[in-house]
Design a protein around this motif. Structure first.
Motif, mmCIF file in Angstrom:
data_model
loop_
_atom_site.group_PDB
_atom_site.id
_atom_site.type_symbol
_atom_site.label_atom_id
_atom_site.label_comp_id
_atom_site.label_asym_id
_atom_site.label_seq_id
_atom_site.Cartn_x
_atom_site.Cartn_y
_atom_site.Cartn_z
ATOM 1 N N SER A 172 -34.575 16.238 -44.849
ATOM 2 C CA SER A 172 -34.752 17.148 -45.977
ATOM 3 C C SER A 172 -35.325 16.356 -47.143
ATOM 4 O O SER A 172 -35.447 15.137 -47.081
ATOM 5 N N GLU B 14 -27.479 22.853 -44.989
ATOM 6 C CA GLU B 14 -28.532 23.817 -44.666
ATOM 7 C C GLU B 14 -27.976 25.180 -44.276
ATOM 8 O O GLU B 14 -28.614 26.204 -44.489
ATOM 9 N N ASN C 292 -26.327 17.273 -43.171
ATOM 10 C CA ASN C 292 -27.472 18.183 -43.225
ATOM 11 C C ASN C 292 -27.125 19.566 -42.700
ATOM 12 O O ASN C 292 -27.534 20.582 -43.262
ATOM 13 N N THR D 228 -34.816 19.559 -41.695
ATOM 14 C CA THR D 228 -33.426 19.957 -41.481
ATOM 15 C C THR D 228 -33.285 21.481 -41.461
ATOM 16 O O THR D 228 -32.389 22.014 -40.813
ATOM 17 N N LYS D 229 -34.177 22.166 -42.148
ATOM 18 C CA LYS D 229 -34.129 23.629 -42.117
ATOM 19 C C LYS D 229 -34.374 24.150 -40.708
ATOM 20 O O LYS D 229 -33.654 25.034 -40.212
#
Length: 374
Positions: free
Chosen positions: A166, A29, A25, A351-352
């Motif tokens: 995500s 990202e 991730n 996840t962002k």
């Protein structure tokens, strides 16, 4: 404009789990061109990252002190002009500390503490967790940070950075669980995604099923665990056979991207005795599947008992069973739990957001709190 820092992620894990998903991730990202990964030769992580076109290297790791892996750390740092090393597990930490004895020019370290296990009160263990090369320890939950603070002298190094999830892939070959495991259409499917390791405490999973089927007399449930089998699996199977539970539960092998199967579950169940925060719970939030879990690690930080899920004490199969049955019989409660959980996920556990918070820690270590350096 300052370039994005060049990061080397180090993992010594062999199997795929939440920690390995975290690395994937982060690389996806952030700017993947600024990240490379060093993993154990033949590991699930190495195979997966290659499929995702993420730059990954591997080295043999036959013991926790394999100098070939240590030397690879040093070579990659020089070859790729690494700005910072992100360490993702305890064995990787040991190897990275060993590297400091062989090279005086390594970049600073950041360590991810992904479990709520206390740091052992041993001289060598305390030494590596308090090593001067480590500039930050990113704890997966507040309880992990609290437990870690008991053995880390510099409290300023500790920061909580929650992981997240995500939007998963749409399908993985059209696997239909009820068909594959011959589960009746009217059975309540209770799913778990967990490797067969001590922390996941599948003994309690078996005990929960035993109570529902043999004590409460409910035979309209079916329980499924998706995850890698280990040397513990045989004892679970034997226990299931002794209790006559073979028709009510199954173990599936590890399935890549198994999270996309969660919508086929009616309820998600976690029986862990130790956790950071399992990715499986975040993914259940995303797919609006209600959760029953044990109140271990950081789980109570994302689930409030009775508000957006049910929690029980670890090892308490009776309580887990009763709450699971109650939830399965109350559709309005299921809808309440999933609505609140989904909103919490979007607001706090993506996840962002995790990647942004992690990048902020990278830049603080490299350039100072204002991100501009001196």
């Amino acid at each position: 404009m300052r370039k994005e820092p060049r990061i080397l992620h180090i993992s010594a894990a062999s199997r795929w789990g939440g920690g390995e998903n975290h690395i994937l991730n982060l690389c996806q990202e952030m700017d993947s061109a600024s990240h490379i990964v060093l993993s154990r030769k033949g590991s699930d992580l190495s195979k997966r990252l290659k499929l995702e076109n993420i730059e990954v290297y591997s080295a043999p790791l036959l013991t926790k002190f394999d100098l070939r892996f240590v030397w690879k750390i040093i070579v990659l740092c020089k070859k790729h002009k690494i700005d910072l090393i992100h360490i993702h597990d305890t064995t990787a930490l040991t190897l990275s500390i060993m590297a400091t004895y062989l090279s005086a020019n390594l970049p600073p370290y950041i360590l991810s503490k992904k479990t709520s296990f206390p740091i052992k009160d041993r001289k060598r263990t305390l030494y590596k967790y308090n090593h001067a090369q480590i500039k930050k320890i990113l704890c997966v939950s507040d309880i992990t940070r609290q437990i870690t603070s008991e053995k880390v002298m510099d409290q300023e190094k500790l920061v909580t950075v929650y992981h997240g999830t995500s939007v998963p892939k749409e399908n993985i070959g059209n696997i239909i669980l009820r068909e594959q495991f011959n589960i009746p259409k009217n059975a309540i499917l209770v799913g778990t995604i967990a490797n067969h390791i001590r922390a996941k405490n599948l003994e309690t999973w078996v005990n929960t099923i035993d109570y529902i089927v043999n004590k409460l007399g409910h035979t309209n449930y079916h329980f499924l665990v998706i995850g890698s089998k280990t040397d513990r699996t045989a004892s679970y199977l034997q226990r299931m056979k002794e209790k006559g539970l073979e028709n009510y539960c199954h173990f599936s092998e590890f399935i890549p991207d198994a999270s996309v199967l969660i919508p086929q579950f009616d309820i998600s169940l976690m029986t862990s005795q130790s956790e950071g925060i399992p990715q499986f719970i975040y993914e259940s939030f995303y797919y609006k599947v209600p959760v029953v879990a044990t109140e271990v690690g950081g789980i109570p930080e994302i689930i409030t008992n009775g508000e957006n899920g049910f929690l029980s004490r670890p090892h308490d199969g009776v309580s887990l069973a009763n709450k699971l049955v109650l939830l399965s019989q109350d559709r309005s409660l299921q809808e309440k739990f999933t609505k609140i959980s989904y909103q919490r996920l979007l607001e706090n556990y993506t996840t962002k957001r995790m990647a942004a918070n992690t990048l902020a820690q990278y830049k603080e270590v490299l350039y100072g709190k204002n991100g501009t350096g001196s």
